[in-house]
Scaffold this motif. Structure first.
Motif, PDB file in Angstrom:
ATOM      1  N   MET A   1     -64.070   2.339-115.110  1.00 21.24           N
ATOM      2  CA  MET A   1     -65.482   2.020-115.167  1.00 21.24           C
ATOM      3  C   MET A   1     -66.100   2.279-113.787  1.00 21.24           C
ATOM      4  O   MET A   1     -65.613   1.755-112.783  1.00 21.24           O
ATOM      5  CB  MET A   1     -65.618   0.555-115.573  1.00 21.24           C
ATOM      6  CG  MET A   1     -67.006   0.124-115.823  1.00 21.24           C
ATOM      7  SD  MET A   1     -67.450   0.683-117.466  1.00 21.24           S
ATOM      8  CE  MET A   1     -68.932  -0.183-117.700  1.00 21.24           C
ATOM      9  N   PRO A   2     -67.148   3.082-113.707  1.00 22.15           N
ATOM     10  CA  PRO A   2     -67.754   3.369-112.402  1.00 22.15           C
ATOM     11  C   PRO A   2     -68.464   2.144-111.820  1.00 22.15           C
ATOM     12  O   PRO A   2     -68.944   1.280-112.552  1.00 22.15           O
ATOM     13  CB  PRO A   2     -68.755   4.480-112.707  1.00 22.15           C
ATOM     14  CG  PRO A   2     -69.042   4.359-114.157  1.00 22.15           C
ATOM     15  CD  PRO A   2     -67.811   3.777-114.796  1.00 22.15           C
ATOM     16  N   THR A   3     -68.493   2.113-110.496  1.00 26.59           N
ATOM     17  CA  THR A   3     -69.228   1.063-109.805  1.00 26.59           C
ATOM     18  C   THR A   3     -70.644   1.562-109.565  1.00 26.59           C
ATOM     19  O   THR A   3     -70.841   2.580-108.885  1.00 26.59           O
ATOM     20  CB  THR A   3     -68.550   0.710-108.467  1.00 26.59           C
ATOM     21  OG1 THR A   3     -67.200   0.315-108.736  1.00 26.59           O
ATOM     22  CG2 THR A   3     -69.273  -0.408-107.765  1.00 26.59           C
ATOM     23  N   ILE A   4     -71.614   0.886-110.109  1.00 27.16           N
ATOM     24  CA  ILE A   4     -73.024   1.267-109.989  1.00 27.16           C
ATOM     25  C   ILE A   4     -73.770   0.083-109.399  1.00 27.16           C
ATOM     26  O   ILE A   4     -73.667  -1.032-109.893  1.00 27.16           O
ATOM     27  CB  ILE A   4     -73.618   1.645-111.361  1.00 27.16           C
ATOM     28  CG1 ILE A   4     -72.816   2.797-111.972  1.00 27.16           C
ATOM     29  CG2 ILE A   4     -75.092   2.006-111.226  1.00 27.16           C
ATOM     30  CD1 ILE A   4     -73.168   3.099-113.409  1.00 27.16           C
ATOM     31  N   LYS A   5     -74.511   0.380-108.315  1.00 26.60           N
ATOM     32  CA  LYS A   5     -75.254  -0.687-107.640  1.00 26.60           C
ATOM     33  C   LYS A   5     -76.640  -0.177-107.264  1.00 26.60           C
ATOM     34  O   LYS A   5     -76.818   1.020-107.037  1.00 26.60           O
ATOM     35  CB  LYS A   5     -74.527  -1.111-106.365  1.00 26.60           C
ATOM     36  CG  LYS A   5     -73.153  -1.685-106.631  1.00 26.60           C
ATOM     37  CD  LYS A   5     -72.511  -2.175-105.359  1.00 26.60           C
ATOM     38  CE  LYS A   5     -71.176  -2.827-105.696  1.00 26.60           C
ATOM     39  NZ  LYS A   5     -70.868  -3.927-104.837  1.00 26.60           N
ATOM     40  N   PRO A   6     -77.593  -1.055-107.152  1.00 21.66           N
ATOM     41  CA  PRO A   6     -78.915  -0.624-106.670  1.00 21.66           C
ATOM     42  C   PRO A   6     -78.842  -0.298-105.177  1.00 21.66           C
ATOM     43  O   PRO A   6     -78.056  -0.900-104.437  1.00 21.66           O
ATOM     44  CB  PRO A   6     -79.817  -1.831-106.933  1.00 21.66           C
ATOM     45  CG  PRO A   6     -78.900  -2.992-107.045  1.00 21.66           C
ATOM     46  CD  PRO A   6     -77.575  -2.472-107.509  1.00 21.66           C
ATOM     47  N   VAL A   7     -79.630   0.657-104.753  1.00 26.66           N
ATOM     48  CA  VAL A   7     -79.627   1.075-103.357  1.00 26.66           C
ATOM     49  C   VAL A   7     -79.976  -0.099-102.428  1.00 26.66           C
ATOM     50  O   VAL A   7     -79.552  -0.140-101.276  1.00 26.66           O
ATOM     51  CB  VAL A   7     -80.555   2.300-103.141  1.00 26.66           C
ATOM     52  CG1 VAL A   7     -82.010   1.912-103.184  1.00 26.66           C
ATOM     53  CG2 VAL A   7     -80.224   3.029-101.861  1.00 26.66           C
ATOM     54  N   SER A   8     -80.699  -1.062-102.937  1.00 32.30           N
ATOM     55  CA  SER A   8     -81.062  -2.232-102.131  1.00 32.30           C
ATOM     56  C   SER A   8     -79.827  -3.029-101.693  1.00 32.30           C
ATOM     57  O   SER A   8     -79.876  -3.763-100.705  1.00 32.30           O
ATOM     58  CB  SER A   8     -82.037  -3.138-102.886  1.00 32.30           C
ATOM     59  OG  SER A   8     -81.443  -3.598-104.086  1.00 32.30           O
ATOM     60  N   SER A  21     -63.281   3.710-102.863  1.00 34.09           N
ATOM     61  CA  SER A  21     -61.906   4.127-102.607  1.00 34.09           C
ATOM     62  C   SER A  21     -61.714   5.514-103.211  1.00 34.09           C
ATOM     63  O   SER A  21     -62.575   6.008-103.951  1.00 34.09           O
ATOM     64  CB  SER A  21     -60.910   3.127-103.202  1.00 34.09           C
ATOM     65  OG  SER A  21     -61.051   3.063-104.598  1.00 34.09           O
ATOM     66  N   PHE A  22     -60.579   6.135-102.899  1.00 32.32           N
ATOM     67  CA  PHE A  22     -60.296   7.465-103.412  1.00 32.32           C
ATOM     68  C   PHE A  22     -60.296   7.413-104.937  1.00 32.32           C
ATOM     69  O   PHE A  22     -59.618   6.588-105.545  1.00 32.32           O
ATOM     70  CB  PHE A  22     -58.931   7.952-102.910  1.00 32.32           C
ATOM     71  CG  PHE A  22     -58.695   9.406-103.164  1.00 32.32           C
ATOM     72  CD1 PHE A  22     -59.017  10.346-102.215  1.00 32.32           C
ATOM     73  CD2 PHE A  22     -58.163   9.834-104.370  1.00 32.32           C
ATOM     74  CE1 PHE A  22     -58.804  11.699-102.450  1.00 32.32           C
ATOM     75  CE2 PHE A  22     -57.957  11.170-104.619  1.00 32.32           C
ATOM     76  CZ  PHE A  22     -58.281  12.105-103.647  1.00 32.32           C
ATOM     77  N   GLY A  23     -61.084   8.256-105.553  1.00 34.32           N
ATOM     78  CA  GLY A  23     -61.177   8.287-107.014  1.00 34.32           C
ATOM     79  C   GLY A  23     -62.102   7.239-107.602  1.00 34.32           C
ATOM     80  O   GLY A  23     -62.243   7.151-108.808  1.00 34.32           O
ATOM     81  N   ALA A  24     -62.721   6.433-106.729  1.00 30.88           N
ATOM     82  CA  ALA A  24     -63.626   5.383-107.212  1.00 30.88           C
ATOM     83  C   ALA A  24     -64.873   5.337-106.330  1.00 30.88           C
ATOM     84  O   ALA A  24     -65.015   4.464-105.476  1.00 30.88           O
ATOM     85  CB  ALA A  24     -62.925   4.034-107.212  1.00 30.88           C
ATOM     86  N   PRO A  25     -65.776   6.304-106.498  1.00 30.34           N
ATOM     87  CA  PRO A  25     -67.002   6.273-105.711  1.00 30.34           C
ATOM     88  C   PRO A  25     -67.925   5.143-106.174  1.00 30.34           C
ATOM     89  O   PRO A  25     -67.752   4.592-107.258  1.00 30.34           O
ATOM     90  CB  PRO A  25     -67.651   7.636-105.996  1.00 30.34           C
ATOM     91  CG  PRO A  25     -67.129   8.017-107.336  1.00 30.34           C
ATOM     92  CD  PRO A  25     -65.745   7.432-107.431  1.00 30.34           C
ATOM     93  N   VAL A  26     -68.879   4.832-105.339  1.00 28.41           N
ATOM     94  CA  VAL A  26     -69.920   3.877-105.707  1.00 28.41           C
ATOM     95  C   VAL A  26     -71.196   4.681-105.921  1.00 28.41           C
ATOM     96  O   VAL A  26     -71.587   5.477-105.066  1.00 28.41           O
ATOM     97  CB  VAL A  26     -70.135   2.804-104.618  1.00 28.41           C
ATOM     98  CG1 VAL A  26     -71.353   1.952-104.928  1.00 28.41           C
ATOM     99  CG2 VAL A  26     -68.898   1.928-104.484  1.00 28.41           C
ATOM    100  N   TYR A  27     -71.816   4.514-107.066  1.00 26.02           N
ATOM    101  CA  TYR A  27     -73.061   5.192-107.381  1.00 26.02           C
ATOM    102  C   TYR A  27     -74.214   4.235-107.109  1.00 26.02           C
ATOM    103  O   TYR A  27     -74.181   3.075-107.524  1.00 26.02           O
ATOM    104  CB  TYR A  27     -73.075   5.638-108.843  1.00 26.02           C
ATOM    105  CG  TYR A  27     -71.977   6.625-109.149  1.00 26.02           C
ATOM    106  CD1 TYR A  27     -72.121   7.965-108.813  1.00 26.02           C
ATOM    107  CD2 TYR A  27     -70.796   6.210-109.738  1.00 26.02           C
ATOM    108  CE1 TYR A  27     -71.116   8.876-109.078  1.00 26.02           C
ATOM    109  CE2 TYR A  27     -69.775   7.115-110.001  1.00 26.02           C
ATOM    110  CZ  TYR A  27     -69.945   8.438-109.668  1.00 26.02           C
ATOM    111  OH  TYR A  27     -68.938   9.335-109.926  1.00 26.02           O
TER     112      TYR A  27
END
Length: 88
Positions: A1-8, A21-27
């Motif tokens: 499951m991707p990590t998605i956060k508001p830019v704030s 982490s490697f293979g787990a970007p934060v969007y």
């Protein structure tokens, strides 16, 4: 499951960076839409290498197609080409 956060959430950037982490970007989203991605530098380097390899494969394929359509050069033709280039 991707990590998605508001830019704030970057106000507390150390918390955001802990999730990368490697293979787990934060969007990161801006106004509810995907806008940025934070990736591990090793993963980015791997991505750049893959892009370069893909470009090389495309160029090699173009050369193969050109050779098939227009004929391949003989080793002697290639040597002559580089002799001329070197001497002149």
């Amino acid at each position: 499951m991707p990590t998605i956060k508001p830019v704030s959430d970057l106000k507390n950037y150390s918390d955001v960076l802990q999730d990368v982490s490697f293979g787990a970007p934060v969007y990161l989203t801006k106004n509810g839409r995907g806008c940025y991605a934070i990736v591990d530098i090793a993963e980015q380097e791997e991505y750049e290498k893959a892009k370069a390899a893909l470009r090389l494969m495309c160029e090699l394929d173009k050369g193969r197609k050109s050779g098939e359509e227009q004929g391949f050069l003989s080793p002697d033709d290639i040597r002559e080409h580089f002799r001329k280039k070197k001497n002149g």
